[in-house]
Structure formats: C-alpha cells, structure tokens
Motif scaffolding. Structure first.
Motif, mmCIF file in Angstrom:
data_model
loop_
_atom_site.group_PDB
_atom_site.id
_atom_site.type_symbol
_atom_site.label_atom_id
_atom_site.label_comp_id
_atom_site.label_asym_id
_atom_site.label_seq_id
_atom_site.Cartn_x
_atom_site.Cartn_y
_atom_site.Cartn_z
ATOM 1 N N ASN A 9 1.112 -0.789 0.056
ATOM 2 C CA ASN A 9 -0.238 -0.362 0.277
ATOM 3 C C ASN A 9 0.989 1.813 0.812
ATOM 4 O OD1 ASN A 9 -1.959 -1.928 0.460
ATOM 5 N ND2 ASN A 9 -1.710 -2.085 2.620
ATOM 6 N N VAL A 10 1.911 1.226 -0.832
ATOM 7 C CA VAL A 10 2.660 2.691 -0.332
ATOM 8 C C VAL A 10 1.942 3.384 -1.510
ATOM 9 C CG1 VAL A 10 4.859 3.002 -2.050
ATOM 10 C CG2 VAL A 10 5.263 0.872 -1.007
ATOM 11 N N LYS A 11 1.898 4.649 -1.096
ATOM 12 C CA LYS A 11 1.350 5.606 -1.575
ATOM 13 C C LYS A 11 1.585 7.113 -1.277
ATOM 14 C CE LYS A 11 -2.427 6.165 1.902
ATOM 15 N NZ LYS A 11 -3.618 6.609 2.251
ATOM 16 N N ARG A 12 1.826 7.937 -2.524
ATOM 17 C CA ARG A 12 1.862 9.203 -1.718
ATOM 18 C C ARG A 12 0.585 10.364 -2.042
ATOM 19 N NH1 ARG A 12 5.777 12.558 -6.257
ATOM 20 N NH2 ARG A 12 5.999 14.876 -4.695
ATOM 21 N N THR A 13 1.226 11.269 -1.206
ATOM 22 C CA THR A 13 -0.652 12.186 -0.820
ATOM 23 C C THR A 13 0.501 13.459 -0.280
ATOM 24 O OG1 THR A 13 -1.979 10.991 -0.062
ATOM 25 C CG2 THR A 13 -1.924 14.023 0.655
ATOM 26 N N ASP A 14 0.585 14.507 -1.721
ATOM 27 C CA ASP A 14 1.655 16.005 -1.725
ATOM 28 C C ASP A 14 3.272 15.201 -1.196
ATOM 29 O OD1 ASP A 14 -1.231 17.686 -2.231
ATOM 30 O OD2 ASP A 14 -1.236 17.572 -0.555
ATOM 31 N N ASN A 15 3.889 15.984 -0.302
ATOM 32 C CA ASN A 15 5.117 15.172 -0.077
ATOM 33 C C ASN A 15 5.301 14.238 0.810
ATOM 34 O OD1 ASN A 15 3.834 16.792 2.534
ATOM 35 N ND2 ASN A 15 6.160 17.537 2.927
ATOM 36 N N LYS A 65 13.852 2.647 2.869
ATOM 37 C CA LYS A 65 13.695 2.361 1.160
ATOM 38 C C LYS A 65 12.282 3.245 0.952
ATOM 39 C CE LYS A 65 13.240 -0.294 -1.964
ATOM 40 N NZ LYS A 65 13.684 -1.362 -3.455
ATOM 41 N N LEU A 66 11.500 3.449 1.750
ATOM 42 C CA LEU A 66 10.921 4.722 1.356
ATOM 43 C C LEU A 66 11.004 5.893 0.783
ATOM 44 C CD1 LEU A 66 7.575 4.440 4.222
ATOM 45 C CD2 LEU A 66 7.481 3.523 1.304
ATOM 46 N N MET A 67 12.478 6.202 1.640
ATOM 47 C CA MET A 67 13.027 7.230 0.620
ATOM 48 C C MET A 67 14.291 7.200 -0.307
ATOM 49 S SD MET A 67 12.491 9.679 3.014
ATOM 50 C CE MET A 67 13.281 11.292 1.997
ATOM 51 N N LYS A 68 14.435 5.999 -0.482
ATOM 52 C CA LYS A 68 15.011 5.866 -1.151
ATOM 53 C C LYS A 68 14.214 6.209 -2.810
ATOM 54 C CE LYS A 68 19.139 2.908 0.256
ATOM 55 N NZ LYS A 68 19.112 1.510 0.628
ATOM 56 N N ILE A 69 12.720 5.063 -2.139
ATOM 57 C CA ILE A 69 12.037 5.238 -3.638
ATOM 58 C C ILE A 69 11.218 6.231 -4.140
ATOM 59 C CG2 ILE A 69 8.955 4.362 -4.533
ATOM 60 C CD1 ILE A 69 9.576 2.135 -2.213
ATOM 61 N N SER A 70 11.029 7.553 -2.381
ATOM 62 C CA SER A 70 10.643 8.841 -3.052
ATOM 63 C C SER A 70 11.680 9.626 -3.632
ATOM 64 C CB SER A 70 10.603 9.507 -1.915
ATOM 65 O OG SER A 70 12.041 10.155 -1.016
ATOM 66 N N LYS A 71 12.884 9.438 -4.468
ATOM 67 C CA LYS A 71 14.343 9.942 -4.510
ATOM 68 C C LYS A 71 14.052 9.012 -6.717
ATOM 69 C CE LYS A 71 17.022 10.787 -1.249
ATOM 70 N NZ LYS A 71 17.643 10.635 -0.190
ATOM 71 N N THR A 72 13.354 8.697 -6.759
ATOM 72 C CA THR A 72 13.374 7.711 -7.866
ATOM 73 C C THR A 72 12.400 8.635 -9.143
ATOM 74 O OG1 THR A 72 11.127 6.612 -8.087
ATOM 75 C CG2 THR A 72 13.012 5.577 -6.991
ATOM 76 N N ASP A 73 12.976 8.720 -10.726
ATOM 77 C CA ASP A 73 12.361 9.522 -11.604
ATOM 78 C C ASP A 73 10.611 8.731 -11.429
ATOM 79 O OD1 ASP A 73 13.902 10.692 -12.059
ATOM 80 O OD2 ASP A 73 14.711 10.067 -13.461
ATOM 81 N N ASP A 74 10.489 7.264 -11.231
ATOM 82 C CA ASP A 74 9.140 6.970 -11.492
ATOM 83 C C ASP A 74 8.128 7.386 -9.844
ATOM 84 O OD1 ASP A 74 9.670 5.493 -13.377
ATOM 85 O OD2 ASP A 74 10.008 3.360 -12.398
ATOM 86 N N LYS A 76 8.772 10.191 -9.060
ATOM 87 C CA LYS A 76 8.125 11.805 -9.174
ATOM 88 C C LYS A 76 7.615 12.028 -10.387
ATOM 89 C CE LYS A 76 12.992 13.061 -7.609
ATOM 90 N NZ LYS A 76 14.247 13.337 -8.805
ATOM 91 N N ASN A 77 7.017 11.015 -11.196
ATOM 92 C CA ASN A 77 5.576 10.587 -12.344
ATOM 93 C C ASN A 77 5.149 9.913 -11.776
ATOM 94 O OD1 ASN A 77 7.357 12.495 -14.479
ATOM 95 N ND2 ASN A 77 8.829 10.240 -14.707
#
Length: 89
Positions: A9-15, A65-74, A76-77
C-alpha cells in the motif's frame, strides 16, 4: 540468513510517502509515513499481535526504502509500485 520485510500500500499524498509493512513470518505489521521534503517521520506505528516485538526492528529498513523510492524518477512521475520487498543479511 536473509531477513525480509514487505512494503504494501505504498502511496503518495503531496510530500508524504507512506506504507504498511509486514515482516516475514511475523504476526504483526506496522505503518510508516515520511515527509520526503524534511526526510523525517510524520507517523509510525506498530500493530502488535501475539507480542511480536520484531516488527519494531524493521522501522529503519522501511524508512530507508521509502526514502530511496521517493528519489526515483518513477516516484516523481507518480508511476511507482504499490508493493516492494526489502531483504538484508
């Protein structure tokens, strides 16, 4: 011996990036939310079952791992997976 945790359930809401995490062979799980701008916890909790204290041990691996994911181009897109696995020795 490998140790593993599954991020679901990895998700992004704003920052904010967040997920539920499940240690292998564990009976409990946790939830972590991080502010990717501040690189700091917004929320973290461990849902204990059968006094499975090992779940707390996984926080740092999940946060990293979450911080590494947050830095990927995927990420960011907004084209990232909702589930990841982390393994270490």
């Amino acid at each position: 011996m490998n140790i593993m945790v599954i991020l679901k359930n990895v998700k992004r809401t704003d920052n904010i990036i967040e997920c539920d995490y499940f240690p292998e062979n564990g009976t409990s799980f946790g939830h972590v939310a991080l502010d990717i701008n501040k690189q700091d916890f917004v929320e973290s909790k461990c849902i204990m079952a059968n006094e499975d204290v090992n779940t707390r041990f996984y926080y740092n691996h999940v946060a990293s791992k979450l911080m590494k994911i947050s830095k990927t181009d995927d990420f960011k897109n907004n084209n990232f997976k909702s589930e990841y696995m982390v393994a270490w020795y």
